[in-house]
Design a protein around this motif. Structure first.
Motif, short mmCIF file in Angstrom:
data_model
loop_
_atom_site.label_atom_id
_atom_site.label_comp_id
_atom_site.label_asym_id
_atom_site.label_seq_id
_atom_site.Cartn_x
_atom_site.Cartn_y
_atom_site.Cartn_z
N GLN A 330 7.34 8.40 -14.80
CA GLN A 330 7.33 9.41 -13.74
C GLN A 330 7.42 8.68 -12.41
OE1 GLN A 330 3.55 11.45 -13.09
NE2 GLN A 330 2.49 9.86 -14.25
N ASP A 331 7.89 9.39 -11.41
CA ASP A 331 8.00 8.81 -10.07
C ASP A 331 6.61 8.75 -9.45
OD1 ASP A 331 8.51 8.08 -7.48
OD2 ASP A 331 9.86 9.75 -7.03
N LEU A 332 6.11 7.54 -9.24
CA LEU A 332 4.76 7.35 -8.69
C LEU A 332 4.81 6.82 -7.26
CD1 LEU A 332 2.91 5.88 -11.81
CD2 LEU A 332 2.71 8.19 -10.85
N SER A 333 5.91 7.07 -6.56
CA SER A 333 6.03 6.57 -5.19
C SER A 333 5.01 7.20 -4.26
CB SER A 333 7.45 6.83 -4.66
OG SER A 333 7.77 8.22 -4.72
N GLY A 334 4.42 8.34 -4.66
CA GLY A 334 3.41 8.97 -3.83
C GLY A 334 2.06 8.27 -3.87
N VAL A 335 1.89 7.34 -4.80
CA VAL A 335 0.59 6.67 -4.93
C VAL A 335 0.39 5.63 -3.83
CG1 VAL A 335 -0.77 5.11 -6.41
CG2 VAL A 335 0.48 7.04 -7.42
N ILE A 336 1.46 4.98 -3.42
CA ILE A 336 1.33 3.88 -2.47
C ILE A 336 2.49 3.93 -1.48
CG2 ILE A 336 2.70 2.15 -3.71
CD1 ILE A 336 -0.77 1.49 -2.21
N SER A 337 2.27 3.44 -0.28
CA SER A 337 3.31 3.39 0.73
C SER A 337 3.16 2.09 1.52
CB SER A 337 3.22 4.60 1.67
OG SER A 337 1.96 4.60 2.34
N TYR A 338 4.14 1.82 2.36
CA TYR A 338 4.08 0.63 3.21
C TYR A 338 3.24 0.97 4.44
CZ TYR A 338 5.63 -3.20 6.23
OH TYR A 338 5.67 -4.28 7.07
N ASP A 339 2.05 0.40 4.53
CA ASP A 339 1.13 0.74 5.62
C ASP A 339 0.27 -0.48 5.95
OD1 ASP A 339 -0.69 1.83 7.40
OD2 ASP A 339 -0.92 3.70 6.27
N PRO A 340 0.81 -1.43 6.73
CA PRO A 340 0.06 -2.65 7.06
C PRO A 340 -1.26 -2.39 7.78
CG PRO A 340 2.38 -2.89 7.61
CD PRO A 340 2.17 -1.45 7.28
N GLU A 341 -1.31 -1.36 8.63
CA GLU A 341 -2.53 -1.09 9.37
C GLU A 341 -3.64 -0.64 8.43
OE1 GLU A 341 -3.08 -1.86 12.52
OE2 GLU A 341 -1.06 -2.72 12.38
#
Length: 506
Positions: A330-341
């Motif tokens: 399944q598409d789990l792109s909602g679990v993590i994102s690019y967020d250095p801060e």
């Protein structure tokens, strides 16, 4: 009861090979088998460039895609095998039946099968091979036979396997090392020699250079299309391209995306193939500070996955442990994102603002991924030291002894989600809920319901940030116009070369 039948009078479907790192996006080139410069030459030698050489040839006691890619279906065979699309098909078995309760598997052997030493194969050899898998923990696939209650031979052409409980992956496991059939009582030293049933025999192994197979003219099925196959091991990607362009190999697997332009204006065709390669950034979950979920999440937040895929030139983003070709994706792109801060905030919260970590990586993977990780981690205050090691050292230190912080390898095996349900695996990830869901998925006879349970478990693994999946790889293969029938998809897993031919000039 359902029944699958396939006669193997003709074995021309080619499966897959263990390429390590390669891929590009875009439209695949035309099938090199569609056009041929001349008549197939049955006396030809096919030369194939590979990256990772096996440490030994004992596929019964040694794990690794480098063994599976060349030995399965070429030297050794099982009752069943799998296609490039990971679909199960009969091999040594002419047909098989699975009972409606998922407990009893009955296989009927093809006629006339012999081992390379001339001995006829019978069901007794299958029983002996599988009993070894079931009872000997040192044999590859032992864990996959944990649910096997009995293995019997009602007659010389029939094998029956009974499970204690249903196992959704059992039949698929028979397409791998666990399902290979060896001669009962054979004393061949499998580290350096072989005695299989496949369409090729081993003739030479020049360690550090090449492994050579010869056509088995006594093969029980359709004879191989070439007289000889020479696997040349070229760990340096540039050297591999140069070898191909100089005529040293007719097929080069694992073409580095950054070197694709070298083939422009040449006769080579480039194919892009799907894989189950999971470019895995492993976290040692059992070791501080990676035992803190905040640290693991921060590391994932620090990685610009889309930029990394662009830098590598390989495949697509992947945010969970199951790739698209496997059940439970399944598409789990909602679990993590690019967020250095957010990453910096989590590290501060965990008391790890000046974190120093070591990345252990096999040397043949090159520097692209480490350079991206060093840069991305530096932006959130994490110092990453890279330790590039030879593959045997990686197997010893990381895989066996779990002595590492972070590691990067391509996990190429299909349906290997069970690694995250095994607390003893080198990931060191231990989640009872995931283990329970995985067990239920295996015991569920209905394939669709099983896949739903796997998807649920995979989401938990991603939300626990048990690892990071940098991308789902694709493979680029350069193929000479003289070569027909070379596989395109799943060549990270194996290369079934029986149907490949090399043509003479017109």
């Amino acid at each position: 009861m359902f029944r699958r039948t396939r006669r193997l009078a003709l074995i021309s479907a080619i499966a897959a090979t263990a390429v390590i790192l390669s891929a590009c996006t875009g439209t695949a080139a035309p099938d090199p088998g569609a056009t041929s410069p001349g008549k197939p030459d049955p006396d030809a030698t096919l030369q194939v460039g590979l990256v990772l050489e096996p440490t030994n040839l004992d596929i019964r006691h040694t794990s690794g895609a480098a063994l599976e890619q060349i030995l399965i279906d070429n030297i050794y065979e099982g009752l069943v095998s799998r296609t490039e699309d990971n679909e199960i098909e009969a091999r040594l078995a002419s047909d098989y039946e699975v009972s409606s309760d998922g407990l009893t598997y009955t296989f009927t052997l093809n006629d006339g099968i012999t081992f390379h030493n001339g001995t006829a194969l019978t069901s007794a050899d299958v029983v002996a091979s599988y009993e070894a898998v079931r009872t000997d923990a040192t044999v590859q696939g032992n864990a996959e036979f944990a649910d096997v209650a009995s293995i019997t031979a009602p007659d010389a052409a029939t094998v029956q396997i009974v499970l204690n409980k249903p196992n959704q992956n059992f039949l698929f496991s028979l397409t791998g090392p666990a399902g290979l059939v060896f001669q009962a009582g054979d004393t061949t030293d499998l580290k350096t020699a072989e005695n299989g049933t496949g369409p090729f025999t081993l003739t030479r192994w020049s360690k550090g250079n090449a492994i050579t197979f010869a056509r088995n003219d006594s093969y029980w099925g359709e004879k191989a299309g070439v007289a000889e196959v020479e696997f040349q091991y070229i760990p340096d990607f540039t050297a591999g391209v140069n070898t191909a362009l100089d005529g040293g190999v007719q097929v080069l697997t694992a073409v580095d995306p950054n070197l694709v332009s070298e083939f422009e204006g040449t006769d080579f065709t480039l194919t892009t193939g799907r894989t189950t390669d999971k470019a895995t950034l492993a976290f040692n979950n059992a070791k501080a500070p990676l035992d803190d979920v905040r640290v693991r999440e921060a590391l994932r937040l620090a990685i610009d996955h889309e930029a990394l895929v662009e830098a590598v030139g390989a495949g697509t983003t992947l945010y969970g442990p199951i790739p698209e070709l496997d059940p439970g994706y399944q598409d789990l792109s909602g679990v993590i994102s690019y967020d250095p801060e957010k990453a910096k905030a989590l590290l501060k919260e965990a008391g790890q603002e000046d974190l120093e970590l070591t990345l252990t990586i096999p040397s043949f993977y090159g520097t692209t991924v480490p350079k991206v990780l060093i840069s991305d981690f530096a932006k959130v205050g994490v110092t990453l030291e890279v330790e590039s090691v030879e593959f045997p050292a990686w197997l010893e230190d990381v895989y066996t002894n779990h002595d590492y912080d972070l590691s990067f390898v391509l996990h190429v095996e299909p349906r290997d989600f069970g690694n995250f349900a095994n607390p003893d695996y080198y990931f060191g990830y231990d989640n009872p809920e995931v283990q329970s869901l995985y067990t239920k998925a295996l015991e569920t006879v209905d394939a669709d319901e099983s896949a739903k349970l796997l998807a649920e478990a995979a989401k938990i693994v991603s939300e626990d940030h048990a690892a990071d999946w940098l991308y789902n790889g694709e493979t680029i293969t350069a193929v000479s116009p003289a070569v027909s029938g070379f596989p395109k998809d799943s060549i990270n897993s194996r290369i079934d070369l029986a149907g490949v031919t090399v043509s003479t000039e017109k």
